[in-house]
Enzyme design. Structure first.
Site, PDB file in Angstrom:
ATOM      1  N   ASN A  14      -7.553  15.122  -1.987  1.00  0.00           N
ATOM      2  CA  ASN A  14      -6.228  14.693  -2.452  1.00  0.00           C
ATOM      3  C   ASN A  14      -5.200  15.745  -2.030  1.00  0.00           C
ATOM      4  O   ASN A  14      -5.317  16.914  -2.399  1.00  0.00           O
ATOM      5  CB  ASN A  14      -6.286  14.531  -3.979  1.00  0.00           C
ATOM      6  CG  ASN A  14      -4.964  14.066  -4.559  1.00  0.00           C
ATOM      7  OD1 ASN A  14      -3.914  14.576  -4.187  1.00  0.00           O
ATOM      8  ND2 ASN A  14      -5.015  13.131  -5.478  1.00  0.00           N
ATOM      9  N   HIS A  17      -0.690  17.962  -3.741  1.00  0.00           N
ATOM     10  CA  HIS A  17      -0.043  19.227  -4.086  1.00  0.00           C
ATOM     11  C   HIS A  17       0.334  20.076  -2.875  1.00  0.00           C
ATOM     12  O   HIS A  17       1.046  21.067  -3.024  1.00  0.00           O
ATOM     13  CB  HIS A  17      -0.867  19.974  -5.138  1.00  0.00           C
ATOM     14  CG  HIS A  17      -0.922  19.144  -6.385  1.00  0.00           C
ATOM     15  ND1 HIS A  17       0.218  18.828  -7.098  1.00  0.00           N
ATOM     16  CD2 HIS A  17      -1.939  18.495  -7.002  1.00  0.00           C
ATOM     17  CE1 HIS A  17      -0.104  18.031  -8.103  1.00  0.00           C
ATOM     18  NE2 HIS A  17      -1.411  17.814  -8.073  1.00  0.00           N
ATOM     19  N   HIS A  50      -1.288  10.114  -3.901  1.00  0.00           N
ATOM     20  CA  HIS A  50      -0.719   9.338  -5.009  1.00  0.00           C
ATOM     21  C   HIS A  50       0.786   9.234  -4.811  1.00  0.00           C
ATOM     22  O   HIS A  50       1.498  10.235  -4.889  1.00  0.00           O
ATOM     23  CB  HIS A  50      -1.050  10.065  -6.323  1.00  0.00           C
ATOM     24  CG  HIS A  50      -0.625   9.330  -7.556  1.00  0.00           C
ATOM     25  ND1 HIS A  50      -0.901   9.803  -8.826  1.00  0.00           N
ATOM     26  CD2 HIS A  50       0.049   8.175  -7.738  1.00  0.00           C
ATOM     27  CE1 HIS A  50      -0.412   8.961  -9.720  1.00  0.00           C
ATOM     28  NE2 HIS A  50       0.171   7.975  -9.092  1.00  0.00           N
ATOM     29  N   ARG A  52       3.784   8.443  -6.477  1.00  0.00           N
ATOM     30  CA  ARG A  52       4.252   8.206  -7.846  1.00  0.00           C
ATOM     31  C   ARG A  52       5.630   7.571  -7.816  1.00  0.00           C
ATOM     32  O   ARG A  52       6.396   7.747  -6.867  1.00  0.00           O
ATOM     33  CB  ARG A  52       4.318   9.527  -8.626  1.00  0.00           C
ATOM     34  CG  ARG A  52       2.963  10.154  -8.876  1.00  0.00           C
ATOM     35  CD  ARG A  52       3.092  11.372  -9.784  1.00  0.00           C
ATOM     36  NE  ARG A  52       3.247  10.979 -11.166  1.00  0.00           N
ATOM     37  CZ  ARG A  52       2.276  11.008 -12.075  1.00  0.00           C
ATOM     38  NH1 ARG A  52       1.091  11.452 -11.772  1.00  0.00           N
ATOM     39  NH2 ARG A  52       2.505  10.614 -13.308  1.00  0.00           N
ATOM     40  N   ARG A  56       7.447  12.655  -6.933  1.00  0.00           N
ATOM     41  CA  ARG A  56       7.502  14.105  -7.176  1.00  0.00           C
ATOM     42  C   ARG A  56       6.706  14.894  -6.138  1.00  0.00           C
ATOM     43  O   ARG A  56       6.946  16.062  -5.946  1.00  0.00           O
ATOM     44  CB  ARG A  56       7.020  14.442  -8.589  1.00  0.00           C
ATOM     45  CG  ARG A  56       5.556  14.200  -8.805  1.00  0.00           C
ATOM     46  CD  ARG A  56       5.110  14.655 -10.174  1.00  0.00           C
ATOM     47  NE  ARG A  56       5.631  13.787 -11.225  1.00  0.00           N
ATOM     48  CZ  ARG A  56       5.062  13.689 -12.432  1.00  0.00           C
ATOM     49  NH1 ARG A  56       4.006  14.413 -12.718  1.00  0.00           N
ATOM     50  NH2 ARG A  56       5.551  12.882 -13.341  1.00  0.00           N
ATOM     51  N   GLU A  77      -3.372   6.092  -4.122  1.00  0.00           N
ATOM     52  CA  GLU A  77      -3.333   5.942  -5.585  1.00  0.00           C
ATOM     53  C   GLU A  77      -1.948   5.441  -5.961  1.00  0.00           C
ATOM     54  O   GLU A  77      -0.939   5.973  -5.484  1.00  0.00           O
ATOM     55  CB  GLU A  77      -3.573   7.282  -6.271  1.00  0.00           C
ATOM     56  CG  GLU A  77      -4.955   7.846  -6.046  1.00  0.00           C
ATOM     57  CD  GLU A  77      -5.122   9.197  -6.711  1.00  0.00           C
ATOM     58  OE1 GLU A  77      -6.220   9.749  -6.598  1.00  0.00           O
ATOM     59  OE2 GLU A  77      -4.157   9.706  -7.317  1.00  0.00           O
ATOM     60  N   THR A 108      -2.196  12.568 -14.113  1.00  0.00           N
ATOM     61  CA  THR A 108      -2.727  11.312 -14.668  1.00  0.00           C
ATOM     62  C   THR A 108      -3.659  11.664 -15.825  1.00  0.00           C
ATOM     63  O   THR A 108      -4.778  12.126 -15.602  1.00  0.00           O
ATOM     64  CB  THR A 108      -3.464  10.524 -13.565  1.00  0.00           C
ATOM     65  OG1 THR A 108      -2.625  10.489 -12.415  1.00  0.00           O
ATOM     66  CG2 THR A 108      -3.762   9.117 -14.003  1.00  0.00           C
ATOM     67  N   GLU A 158     -13.252   4.500 -10.371  1.00  0.00           N
ATOM     68  CA  GLU A 158     -13.297   5.963 -10.327  1.00  0.00           C
ATOM     69  C   GLU A 158     -13.266   6.451 -11.763  1.00  0.00           C
ATOM     70  O   GLU A 158     -12.347   6.106 -12.523  1.00  0.00           O
ATOM     71  CB  GLU A 158     -12.108   6.517  -9.528  1.00  0.00           C
ATOM     72  CG  GLU A 158     -12.151   8.043  -9.459  1.00  0.00           C
ATOM     73  CD  GLU A 158     -11.141   8.628  -8.469  1.00  0.00           C
ATOM     74  OE1 GLU A 158     -10.825   7.978  -7.468  1.00  0.00           O
ATOM     75  OE2 GLU A 158     -10.696   9.759  -8.741  1.00  0.00           O
ATOM     76  N   HIS A 201     -10.894  14.210 -10.926  1.00  0.00           N
ATOM     77  CA  HIS A 201      -9.856  14.838 -11.754  1.00  0.00           C
ATOM     78  C   HIS A 201     -10.375  16.138 -12.366  1.00  0.00           C
ATOM     79  O   HIS A 201     -11.372  16.140 -13.087  1.00  0.00           O
ATOM     80  CB  HIS A 201      -9.323  13.941 -12.878  1.00  0.00           C
ATOM     81  CG  HIS A 201      -7.889  14.263 -13.206  1.00  0.00           C
ATOM     82  ND1 HIS A 201      -7.532  15.331 -13.989  1.00  0.00           N
ATOM     83  CD2 HIS A 201      -6.730  13.693 -12.807  1.00  0.00           C
ATOM     84  CE1 HIS A 201      -6.210  15.385 -14.064  1.00  0.00           C
ATOM     85  NE2 HIS A 201      -5.702  14.399 -13.357  1.00  0.00           N
TER      86      HIS A 201
HETATM   87  N1  PXP Z   1      -8.496  10.873  -8.756  1.00  0.00           N
HETATM   88  C1  PXP Z   1      -7.381  10.312  -9.274  1.00  0.00           C
HETATM   89  C2  PXP Z   1      -7.383   8.838  -9.501  1.00  0.00           C
HETATM   90  C3  PXP Z   1      -6.250  11.090  -9.552  1.00  0.00           C
HETATM   91  O1  PXP Z   1      -5.156  10.510 -10.060  1.00  0.00           O
HETATM   92  C4  PXP Z   1      -6.284  12.468  -9.261  1.00  0.00           C
HETATM   93  C5  PXP Z   1      -5.081  13.314  -9.511  1.00  0.00           C
HETATM   94  O2  PXP Z   1      -4.019  12.861  -8.764  1.00  0.00           O
HETATM   95  C6  PXP Z   1      -7.450  12.999  -8.706  1.00  0.00           C
HETATM   96  C7  PXP Z   1      -8.565  12.193  -8.481  1.00  0.00           C
HETATM   97  C8  PXP Z   1      -7.562  14.440  -8.313  1.00  0.00           C
HETATM   98  O3  PXP Z   1      -7.459  15.253  -9.432  1.00  0.00           O
HETATM   99  P1  PXP Z   1      -7.296  16.814  -9.216  1.00  0.00           P
HETATM  100  O4  PXP Z   1      -6.000  17.011  -8.496  1.00  0.00           O
HETATM  101  O5  PXP Z   1      -7.285  17.354 -10.607  1.00  0.00           O
HETATM  102  O6  PXP Z   1      -8.464  17.279  -8.412  1.00  0.00           O
END
Ligand code: PXP
Length: 259
Positions: A14, A17, A50, A52, A56, A77, A108, A158, A201
């Site tokens: 992901n 960030h 994602h 949003r 952001r 996402e 989330t 998921e 997550h």
């Molecule tokens: N899976 C989903 C559906 C998420 O919304 C997120 C966070 O955006 C993640 C995985 C990844 O989580 P993390 O950034 O805490 O590794």
């Protein structure tokens, strides 16, 4: 592919960030698409982003570029809104993961209420699936939500591992055991229902092993830790180390089943 366990546990990186850091200065650096390329070179199986409502981190232009320039499957996402549905149908990513979204949340914070929102979600799942997009629902590891995902016709779920990650941080052994058991039960139940089960997550080097060892899981999606840890270890070696931890957990768990 559901219905069978697999030695290879896919890693979806992901890159939200990377965009968070870019947006802090308003320019183009660091570029999430370059991060996607680096993730591919380091052994990621997919890219997750994602979009949003408040943009952001990932922005519309990032999705345009990820669809055109990134060589890995994109897992988009998004919240179940008309705006996001139109974007997904325009781009047709490999997969869409429907997530709950509240504007004021930092991340989330919980799973989608697939059971309570059945009527709202039905047209989203159907229209995405009709467009050939693999639909995943981000849910808490709860049998009611798993059954609701089946009733909606979603092929993938998921499982939200946030509560598990917090339990690891709490150093409370009973809480840890209970949260890990919830994920393990959810993975088993989802698998038995014929769903392809993913998880994600809050996963880190320190907490990924017991999750990666769950044979019913096919994919982990990891972001915040990989981007943060890259400050110290570099993005490439951070992803490679995560990949190695996942592979070892998998080999140890499946190897011990065969032995
Ligand atoms: N899976 C989903 C559906 C998420 O919304 C997120 C966070 O955006 C993640 C995985 C990844 O989580 P993390 O950034 O805490 O590794």
């Amino acid at each position: 592919m559901s219905g069978e366990t697999a030695m290879h546990l896919r890693l979806g990186v992901n890159i939200d960030h990377v965009a968070t850091i870019r947006n802090a200065r308003g320019g183009d650096h660091p570029d999430p698409v370059r991060a996607a390329e680096a993730a591919a070179a380091a052994g990621a199986d997919g890219i997750t982003a994602h979009l949003r409502e408040d943009r952001r981190h990932i922005r519309d232009h990032d999705i345009d570029r990820l669809m055109g320039e990134n060589r890995l499957p994109l897992n988009l996402e998004m919240a179940a809104t008309e705006e996001m549905l139109a974007i997904a149908l325009r781009h047709k990513p490999h997969a869409v993961c429907i997530v709950p979204e509240r504007r004021e949340e930092v991340t989330t914070e919980g799973g989608l209420d697939a059971a309570g929102q059945h009527n709202h979600l039905v047209p989203y799942v159907k229209r995405l699936a009709d467009a050939g997009i693999r639909v995943s629902l981000f849910i808490n590891p709860d049998i009611r939500q798993l059954e609701a995902a089946c009733a909606l016709g979603a092929p993938v779920v998921e499982l939200h591992t946030g509560a598990y990650a917090h339990a690891v941080d709490s150093c409370d052994a009973a809480r840890y055991e209970a949260e890990l058991a919830r994920i393990a039960d959810g993975a088993r139940e989802g698998f038995a229902l014929g769903l392809e089960v993913h998880a994600g997550h809050g996963l880190t080097f320190d907490n990924v092993t017991p999750i990666a060892a769950l044979a019913e899981l096919r994919e982990l999606n990891i972001g915040h830790f990989l981007v943060g840890e890259a400050i110290f270890g570099g993005f490439d070696s951070t992803i490679r180390r995560m990949r190695a931890l996942m592979d070892k957990a998998r080999a140890d768990a499946l190897g011990s089943r065969i032995a």
